[in-house]
Each structure stands twice: as C-alpha cells, then as structure tokens.
Scaffold this active site. Structure first.
Site, PDB file in Angstrom:
ATOM      1  N   ARG A 243       0.762  -1.760   0.187  1.00  0.00           N
ATOM      2  CA  ARG A 243       0.205   0.011   0.429  1.00  0.00           C
ATOM      3  C   ARG A 243       0.793   1.110   0.164  1.00  0.00           C
ATOM      4  O   ARG A 243       1.946   1.153   0.496  1.00  0.00           O
ATOM      5  CB  ARG A 243      -1.365  -0.498   1.417  1.00  0.00           C
ATOM      6  CG  ARG A 243      -1.856  -0.790   1.307  1.00  0.00           C
ATOM      7  CD  ARG A 243      -3.038  -1.319   2.546  1.00  0.00           C
ATOM      8  NE  ARG A 243      -3.470  -2.097   2.337  1.00  0.00           N
ATOM      9  CZ  ARG A 243      -3.079  -3.539   3.049  1.00  0.00           C
ATOM     10  NH1 ARG A 243      -1.705  -3.714   3.332  1.00  0.00           N
ATOM     11  NH2 ARG A 243      -4.442  -4.566   3.138  1.00  0.00           N
ATOM     12  N   LYS A 270      -2.020  -2.362   7.145  1.00  0.00           N
ATOM     13  CA  LYS A 270      -3.659  -1.813   7.949  1.00  0.00           C
ATOM     14  C   LYS A 270      -4.154  -2.923   8.470  1.00  0.00           C
ATOM     15  O   LYS A 270      -5.377  -3.101   9.717  1.00  0.00           O
ATOM     16  CB  LYS A 270      -4.244  -1.785   6.469  1.00  0.00           C
ATOM     17  CG  LYS A 270      -5.806  -1.728   6.773  1.00  0.00           C
ATOM     18  CD  LYS A 270      -6.390  -2.176   4.370  1.00  0.00           C
ATOM     19  CE  LYS A 270      -7.699  -1.677   4.765  1.00  0.00           C
ATOM     20  NZ  LYS A 270      -8.444  -1.852   3.649  1.00  0.00           N
ATOM     21  N   HIS A 333      -2.176   3.668  -5.198  1.00  0.00           N
ATOM     22  CA  HIS A 333      -3.087   2.373  -4.170  1.00  0.00           C
ATOM     23  C   HIS A 333      -2.882   1.415  -5.706  1.00  0.00           C
ATOM     24  O   HIS A 333      -2.866   0.061  -5.939  1.00  0.00           O
ATOM     25  CB  HIS A 333      -4.325   2.736  -3.789  1.00  0.00           C
ATOM     26  CG  HIS A 333      -4.384   1.694  -3.467  1.00  0.00           C
ATOM     27  ND1 HIS A 333      -4.606   0.839  -3.407  1.00  0.00           N
ATOM     28  CD2 HIS A 333      -4.391   2.051  -1.480  1.00  0.00           C
ATOM     29  CE1 HIS A 333      -5.467   0.205  -1.977  1.00  0.00           C
ATOM     30  NE2 HIS A 333      -4.882   0.339  -1.236  1.00  0.00           N
ATOM     31  N   ARG A 336      -1.238  -2.329  -6.733  1.00  0.00           N
ATOM     32  CA  ARG A 336      -1.971  -3.499  -5.894  1.00  0.00           C
ATOM     33  C   ARG A 336      -2.390  -4.205  -6.921  1.00  0.00           C
ATOM     34  O   ARG A 336      -2.521  -5.513  -7.605  1.00  0.00           O
ATOM     35  CB  ARG A 336      -1.856  -3.406  -5.216  1.00  0.00           C
ATOM     36  CG  ARG A 336      -1.272  -2.344  -4.013  1.00  0.00           C
ATOM     37  CD  ARG A 336      -1.469  -2.111  -2.295  1.00  0.00           C
ATOM     38  NE  ARG A 336      -2.957  -3.306  -1.898  1.00  0.00           N
ATOM     39  CZ  ARG A 336      -1.812  -3.885  -1.222  1.00  0.00           C
ATOM     40  NH1 ARG A 336      -0.677  -4.352  -0.990  1.00  0.00           N
ATOM     41  NH2 ARG A 336      -3.323  -4.858  -0.133  1.00  0.00           N
ATOM     42  N   HIS A 360      -2.990 -10.059   2.074  1.00  0.00           N
ATOM     43  CA  HIS A 360      -4.578 -10.280   2.044  1.00  0.00           C
ATOM     44  C   HIS A 360      -4.738 -11.945   3.277  1.00  0.00           C
ATOM     45  O   HIS A 360      -4.272 -12.840   2.973  1.00  0.00           O
ATOM     46  CB  HIS A 360      -4.923 -10.370   0.798  1.00  0.00           C
ATOM     47  CG  HIS A 360      -5.640  -9.219   0.307  1.00  0.00           C
ATOM     48  ND1 HIS A 360      -5.392  -8.935  -1.036  1.00  0.00           N
ATOM     49  CD2 HIS A 360      -5.385  -7.494   1.485  1.00  0.00           C
ATOM     50  CE1 HIS A 360      -6.016  -7.894  -1.225  1.00  0.00           C
ATOM     51  NE2 HIS A 360      -5.697  -7.145  -0.153  1.00  0.00           N
ATOM     52  N   TYR A 370       9.236 -13.018  10.719  1.00  0.00           N
ATOM     53  CA  TYR A 370       8.903 -12.944   9.760  1.00  0.00           C
ATOM     54  C   TYR A 370       8.026 -13.297   9.019  1.00  0.00           C
ATOM     55  O   TYR A 370       7.141 -13.154   8.203  1.00  0.00           O
ATOM     56  CB  TYR A 370       8.806 -10.992   9.059  1.00  0.00           C
ATOM     57  CG  TYR A 370       8.655  -9.621   9.987  1.00  0.00           C
ATOM     58  CD1 TYR A 370       8.089  -8.957  10.431  1.00  0.00           C
ATOM     59  CD2 TYR A 370       9.457  -9.665  11.520  1.00  0.00           C
ATOM     60  CE1 TYR A 370       7.565  -7.706  10.760  1.00  0.00           C
ATOM     61  CE2 TYR A 370       9.242  -9.135  12.859  1.00  0.00           C
ATOM     62  CZ  TYR A 370       8.454  -8.068  12.179  1.00  0.00           C
ATOM     63  OH  TYR A 370       8.201  -6.779  13.185  1.00  0.00           O
TER      64      TYR A 370
END
Length: 408
Positions: A243, A270, A333, A336, A360, A370
């Site tokens: 993003r 997000k 944006h 993406r 997502h 991570y």
C-alpha cells in the site's frame, strides 16, 4: 402533628432558622430570609444523616413525602440516600465536563497516537472530528441523542460527500464506544443511524491492467525528472505492491539488503499484523543506489521538506499527474491491482501466494520471524519473476497472454 399545605403557607421567617416536623423524619426548615427547605433525617447505625429534598413550594408536600418514603425503602435495603445523591451529583458534574470533543481528542491520543497508528490515519480522525465539532463538540457525551449526530452527517450528504458522511459516522461510533468503555456514556447513539445514510457506491482505485499500457507507465517513470527520492519511490512501487502508506513509511532499519527482505512491523500494516516483502534483485539495486545518496538512517523516502517525516501522502499520485496520467488512469494504490491481476492471469502462481504478497488473509498474527510463513519460497520466486517481467514490458518485450501454465 403532620404538616398541611395551609400550615406550610402560613410559616413565617424568624430571626433564626427553625424546623417544623412532618412525619417519620421528614421536616421543613425555614430560614430567616423566608426560604423553606425540605429535609429528611435518618440514621445509618449510630450516625444521624440528613437528605436534602428541595425547596417548598417547588417541591410540594406530597412530593416531599414520596421522596422520604423512597428513602426509607433504600435505608431498609441497606442503602444510604444522601450518599447516593452525593454520588449522582459528582457523576453529573463529571459527565457535564466530558464533552464529545474532549472524549474524542482523548480517544485519538490514547487509542490512536500512542498505539502507533499511521500519521495519515491520525489526520483523517481529526478531520472526521472537525465535521462533528460544531454540532455536538461541546455537548456532554452522555446526553447526545441520535438526531444530533445525524444532522451534521446529513449536511455532508447534501454536499454529495456520501463517503465522508459514512466514515464520520463510523468515527463517532468509535468515540462513543470508547466513552462507554471509560464510563463517560451509557451507549452508542450512532448505532441507531445505520440505514439512515446513503450508501456510497464502491470506489475502485484506477489501475492499469493491460501490459502494453503498463510498459508505457514504466518508461515514463524511468524518464521522470522530478525529485530523485520521488523517482526512486516510483521505480520501486510497481515491484513490491504494498500500500502507498506502507511504502512511504518504510524505514532503513526494516530492510535487510543482504537477505533481500523488507520486514514491516504490525503497527504500519492495515491488517495490524507484521508482513514481510521479498525484494527482487532490481529492488535491491534501486535501494542500494538510493542509500549511496541519502544514507541508511530514518525513512527510506523522507519528505523533501523535513527528513524526519515520511514523504507526503499525495506525492506519488502528484508525480503521475505531472507525467500526464489522469486520476482515472493510474493511482499509487492501483499498482496493487495491476500486480494482482497480471500475476493471476499468468497462471504461474498459487492465488494464495499472491494474496499473501498483497498482505491479504494472513491469519498468523504472531511469528518469531516475519517471513517463515506459508508460500514464502514461492513468493520469493514470484517477486523476482514479476520484476523481470516489468523490465521486459518496459523495454517493449513479450507480454502475458493468460496462458495459465503450470504453477511454479
């Protein structure tokens, strides 16, 4: 002898205050100035207490007796009427100072700023608050009725700002729920407004979905002559499909050029979950070039005005406009959507790997490292393939035909 209305009206002031009893602890006190105050005398154990009921004739004899009756019932059940009245008074004074604006600003500070929410999110929260301040900002939060919140929302709708009205209602709801959690109000009046506002049409970010058009964009980026930091952000953005806010807030300490991974902490995502971005050879090369010019401290893409702040929210879109692309053709944006569409059309990659690359549906919120999640190896290969493909179409080479070959 119990009091009567006739006796009450006949009571005259004297040099000193005096009392006239009614029945079972209820009496009236007459002041030298002529005021007549109802009081109820009772005991809690060995302690005598008094409950102030109000002034006569505003409080009639019948009303005073009813209040005394209710007080006796409270005492019989273990209560203390005077103490309860004092608590109610303190609470009323407390709540009268708890205006919507005061609680909202506390919510923004404690629940958003101190929890590390993105700067853009904080700015938007303050913007939504400003839409409500004139109407309900100075009102005690516990007294606000649904119609009071609806009025400023309807004014926004009248201006055609349907999305702003919807998001402002959502912000107000969060403030009221915070007020409930901190005992400043009893409920969320905006919950009754669902369905009262026009539902805005879904807004999709403009995105290039044709390879040849994407090649033209990439060539325009390559030739960009504006600010050099903006140019590198433009060069990297199509490759990583994060993003725009995540890209702007990237910090050098999050990036491992040797390992080829960018680890984004949960506070910047997000989804509020940590995310890792595999870096292709091309992205690593761009970052190394940038590091030679600006060093490796602080933000990767700092503001042109102050290096301690990230690049502004509109920088990339403004650059696209200077290059001649309209807001209906491409947005930061929308890159993406470009990556998602073309990667899926290639048929080479597991859709779940693509979704994870877009951050997502990553349900594993806590990981010691991570990038040790499912599909990581495929995502590393996909990142390199995507960068190679972008280089190819930038040079006018072969484009995806949607052959849906076997997945790698």
């Amino acid at each position: 002898m119990p009091l009567t209305e006739t006796r009450l009206r006949a009571l005259k002031p004297k040099d000193k205050p005096y009392k006239v009893a009614d029945d079972r602890g209820l009496y009236i006190e007459v002041s030298p100035a002529g005021g007549k105050l109802w009081r109820f005398r009772y005991r809690i154990g060995p302690v005598e207490k008094k409950l102030s009921i109000g002034a006569y004739p505003e409080i009639s004899l019948k009303q005073a007796r009813q209040t005394a009756y209710e007080a006796r019932h409270k005492i019989a059940s273990g209560g203390d009427p005077a103490m309860e009245k004092r608590k109610q008074k303190i609470r009323a004074e407390f709540l009268s100072a708890q205006t919507f604006e005061a609680v909202a600003r506390e919510y923004i500070d404690q629940m958003m700023v101190q929890s590390g929410r993105a700067d853009a999110t904080i700015v938007k929260a303050n913007f939504f608050l400003e839409q409500l301040v004139d109407a309900i900002g100075s009102r005690p939060i516990d007294e606000i009725e649904p119609f009071e919140v609806l009025a400023p929302l309807k004014r926004l709708e009248a201006k055609g700002k349907h999305e702003t009205a919807k998001k402002t209602r959502s912000f107000a709801s969060r403030v009221f729920r915070y007020g409930v959690a901190t005992t400043r109000c009893k409920g969320d009046p905006t919950s009754m407004l669902r369905g009262a506002l026009i539902t805005p049409k879904a807004k999709h970010y403009a995105a290039i979905l044709e390879p040849k058009e994407l090649g033209g964009l990439l060539r325009a980026i390559q030739d960009y002559t504006g600010n050099f930091i903006t140019r590198y952000a433009l060069l990297i953005a199509p490759h990583v499909f994060v993003r725009p806010g995540e890209l702007r807030h990237a910090e050098w300490k999050e990036i491992d050029l040797e390992e080829g991974v960018w680890r984004i902490p949960e506070g910047k995502m997000k989804s509020r979950r940590p995310h890792a971005v595999p870096l292709s050879k091309q992205v690593i090369a761009y970052l190394k070039q940038l590091a030679e010019m600006v060093g490796t401290e602080g933000y990767v893409f700092p503001s042109a005005r102050a290096s301690v702040r990230p690049m502004s929210e509109n920088t990339l879109n403004a650059a696209f406009r200077r290059m001649g692309f309209t807001k209906d053709e491409v947005t930061a944006h929308g890159l993406r959507a470009t990556a998602s569409t073309m990667l899926n059309e290639s048929g080479l990659w597991n859709p779940d790997a693509i979704e994870r690359g877009l951050a997502h549906g990553d349900s594993n919120a806590v990981r010691g490292v991570y990038h040790r999640g499912k599909h990581w190896d495929e995502r590393v290969r996909m990142a390199q393939w995507w960068s190679d493909y972008l280089d190819t179409i930038r040079e006018g080479g072969k484009v995806i035909k949607g052959a849906f070959a076997g997945r790698g």
